[in-house]
Design a protein around this motif. Sequence first.
Motif, short mmCIF file in Angstrom:
data_model
loop_
_atom_site.label_atom_id
_atom_site.label_comp_id
_atom_site.label_asym_id
_atom_site.label_seq_id
_atom_site.Cartn_x
_atom_site.Cartn_y
_atom_site.Cartn_z
N LEU A 124 11.54 -4.65 2.36
CA LEU A 124 10.84 -5.80 3.23
C LEU A 124 9.85 -5.13 4.36
CD1 LEU A 124 13.55 -8.22 3.93
CD2 LEU A 124 11.38 -8.68 2.65
N PHE A 125 10.38 -3.70 4.69
CA PHE A 125 9.65 -3.15 5.65
C PHE A 125 8.31 -2.53 4.96
CE2 PHE A 125 8.80 0.84 8.24
CZ PHE A 125 8.71 0.47 9.57
N LYS A 126 8.80 -1.90 3.90
CA LYS A 126 7.45 -1.33 3.11
C LYS A 126 6.55 -2.20 2.84
CE LYS A 126 8.14 2.24 0.43
NZ LYS A 126 8.16 3.15 -0.74
N ARG A 127 6.81 -3.44 2.37
CA ARG A 127 6.08 -4.52 2.07
C ARG A 127 5.04 -4.82 3.33
NH1 ARG A 127 9.99 -6.29 -1.44
NH2 ARG A 127 10.71 -7.96 -0.15
N SER A 128 5.95 -5.09 4.29
CA SER A 128 5.30 -5.41 5.46
C SER A 128 3.92 -4.33 5.96
CB SER A 128 5.79 -5.50 6.69
OG SER A 128 6.62 -4.28 7.26
N LEU A 129 4.21 -3.20 5.52
CA LEU A 129 3.10 -2.06 5.48
C LEU A 129 2.23 -1.84 4.40
CD1 LEU A 129 5.40 0.62 7.16
CD2 LEU A 129 4.00 -0.77 8.16
N ARG A 130 2.61 -2.73 3.26
CA ARG A 130 1.87 -2.76 1.76
C ARG A 130 2.00 -1.49 1.17
NH1 ARG A 130 -1.95 -5.98 4.72
NH2 ARG A 130 -1.78 -8.16 3.82
#
Length: 113
Positions: free
Chosen positions: A101-107
């Motif tokens: 989720l964290f990585k997705r928020s950073l794309r």
Amino acid sequence: MDITSELAKMREKAEAYYMAGDFYCSETVLKVICQNFATELPDDIVSLASAFPHGVGGSGCICGALVGGTMCLGMFFGRSAAKEDDKVKKAMELSNELHNLFKRSLRLPAVGY
């Protein structure tokens, strides 16, 4: 209780601690989680997160907020005795989900567990 508004309040409190310079990211996450969930942990539990700011001692390796969140997942779902492998598996699955989720928020691309 509206979970979305409660999470928003927790986020605002964590941001306020950080912006005021009271605590760093890893510390704010741990502090706010302990304040908002029924834990029997002492206030000085926040000191567990004090070595993680700015990417583990200032090295820039990992975000302190992600570390703090991962520590909280371990606190609630991890093991406290040997051979509790089911608890470790659950904690690892949840921390992988948080990481992604964290990585997705950073794309950034997600990884699997």
